[in-house]
Design a protein around this motif. Sequence first.
Motif, short mmCIF file in Angstrom:
data_model
loop_
_atom_site.label_atom_id
_atom_site.label_comp_id
_atom_site.label_asym_id
_atom_site.label_seq_id
_atom_site.Cartn_x
_atom_site.Cartn_y
_atom_site.Cartn_z
N ARG A 22 0.83 -1.21 0.00
CA ARG A 22 0.00 0.00 0.00
C ARG A 22 0.87 1.26 0.00
O ARG A 22 0.52 2.27 -0.63
CB ARG A 22 -0.94 0.00 1.21
N ARG A 23 1.96 1.20 0.70
CA ARG A 23 2.87 2.36 0.74
C ARG A 23 3.49 2.60 -0.63
O ARG A 23 3.62 3.75 -1.07
CB ARG A 23 3.95 2.12 1.80
N ILE A 24 3.85 1.52 -1.33
CA ILE A 24 4.36 1.66 -2.69
C ILE A 24 3.31 2.30 -3.59
O ILE A 24 3.61 3.20 -4.39
CB ILE A 24 4.78 0.29 -3.25
N LEU A 25 2.07 1.84 -3.46
CA LEU A 25 0.99 2.40 -4.28
C LEU A 25 0.76 3.87 -3.94
O LEU A 25 0.47 4.68 -4.83
CB LEU A 25 -0.28 1.58 -4.07
N ASP A 26 0.91 4.24 -2.68
CA ASP A 26 0.80 5.65 -2.29
C ASP A 26 1.85 6.49 -3.02
O ASP A 26 1.56 7.59 -3.49
CB ASP A 26 0.97 5.80 -0.78
N PRO A 53 -0.82 -6.64 -4.85
CA PRO A 53 -1.90 -7.54 -5.27
C PRO A 53 -2.74 -6.92 -6.38
O PRO A 53 -2.92 -5.69 -6.44
CB PRO A 53 -2.72 -7.73 -3.99
N GLN A 54 -3.25 -7.76 -7.25
CA GLN A 54 -4.06 -7.30 -8.38
C GLN A 54 -5.24 -6.45 -7.93
O GLN A 54 -5.51 -5.39 -8.49
CB GLN A 54 -4.54 -8.50 -9.19
N HIS A 55 -5.94 -6.90 -6.89
CA HIS A 55 -7.13 -6.17 -6.44
C HIS A 55 -6.77 -4.80 -5.90
O HIS A 55 -7.51 -3.82 -6.06
CB HIS A 55 -7.89 -6.98 -5.39
N LEU A 56 -5.61 -4.69 -5.27
CA LEU A 56 -5.18 -3.41 -4.72
C LEU A 56 -4.88 -2.40 -5.83
O LEU A 56 -5.28 -1.23 -5.74
CB LEU A 56 -3.94 -3.61 -3.84
N LEU A 57 -4.23 -2.87 -6.88
CA LEU A 57 -3.94 -2.00 -8.01
C LEU A 57 -5.22 -1.58 -8.71
O LEU A 57 -5.40 -0.41 -9.09
CB LEU A 57 -3.00 -2.71 -9.00
N GLU A 58 -6.15 -2.52 -8.89
CA GLU A 58 -7.41 -2.22 -9.57
C GLU A 58 -8.28 -1.25 -8.78
O GLU A 58 -8.89 -0.34 -9.35
CB GLU A 58 -8.19 -3.51 -9.83
N GLU A 59 -8.31 -1.42 -7.46
CA GLU A 59 -9.22 -0.62 -6.63
C GLU A 59 -8.66 0.75 -6.26
O GLU A 59 -9.41 1.70 -6.08
CB GLU A 59 -9.56 -1.40 -5.36
N HIS A 60 -7.32 0.85 -6.15
CA HIS A 60 -6.73 2.08 -5.62
C HIS A 60 -5.71 2.71 -6.56
O HIS A 60 -5.15 3.76 -6.22
CB HIS A 60 -6.08 1.81 -4.26
N LYS A 86 -5.02 3.76 -16.97
CA LYS A 86 -6.23 3.19 -17.51
C LYS A 86 -6.80 4.11 -18.59
O LYS A 86 -6.87 5.32 -18.43
CB LYS A 86 -7.26 3.00 -16.39
N GLY A 87 -7.18 3.53 -19.70
CA GLY A 87 -7.67 4.31 -20.83
C GLY A 87 -6.66 4.42 -21.95
O GLY A 87 -7.03 4.67 -23.10
N ALA A 88 -5.37 4.22 -21.64
CA ALA A 88 -4.35 4.21 -22.68
C ALA A 88 -4.42 2.88 -23.44
O ALA A 88 -4.83 1.85 -22.89
CB ALA A 88 -2.96 4.40 -22.08
#
Length: 231
Positions: A22-26, A53-60, A86-88
């Motif tokens: 989560r910190r990396i995603l932040d 995790p896949q769900h973490l990337l998709e959701e956040h 997303k969209g590219a």
Amino acid sequence: MIKVASYNMHKGIGLDRLRDPRRILDVLCEVDADVIALQECDRRFGTKARVIPQHLLEEHGAWHAVPFGRNTASMGWHGNAILVRKGAQVIDHETIHLPALEPRGAVSADLRIGGTAIRVVGMHLDLSGLWRRRQAHAIIAHVESSTHALPAVLMGDLNEWTPNGGCLRDFCAHYPSAPTGPSFHARRPVGRLDRIMASRALRVVECGVHSSATARRASDHLPIWALLEPA
């Protein structure tokens, strides 16, 4: 304009020795690039499962990972991944085999972002200077042998300490390096191990190192970024 970034995320393990996806995603959300080349994005042993995790990337997250399809448990290949907003449109993608004593590889994706088509290569090169130069030659040859020429951005952890020699001399003869600044070690950056290099069909409008409080804890590298436009 297109914002690109490169980040060695150290398998999600921060300077506090805790693995925190989560910190990396932040940090990625702070950088907010259109395309991100990740290094060390998968665990090293076992199934080499993805750290985020896949769900973490998709959701956040604002991105999806280019599906290189080598290992369904992994985000990328040999720890290298490319995230695209997303969209590219992902036009094409492939892995690049590199000469190496230990498992090494690079990944490449042709993308269309906001009407602009570019080729992005993500890499994590060897600790050995001799093998780094061989890997640089392999990457350059691969990009230039493509039947469809596109403006290219090459990004990643080159592991090159010399400012203008070694594999940098090979790369920069074709792809000038953006003056992003030192990104390693995150606690006290002195080394420009991470690089963004772009073909002369692209112009670097702005670039830098992302050095937020979170980024200084999340990995031993800081992310680097560049804002590009057609030359």
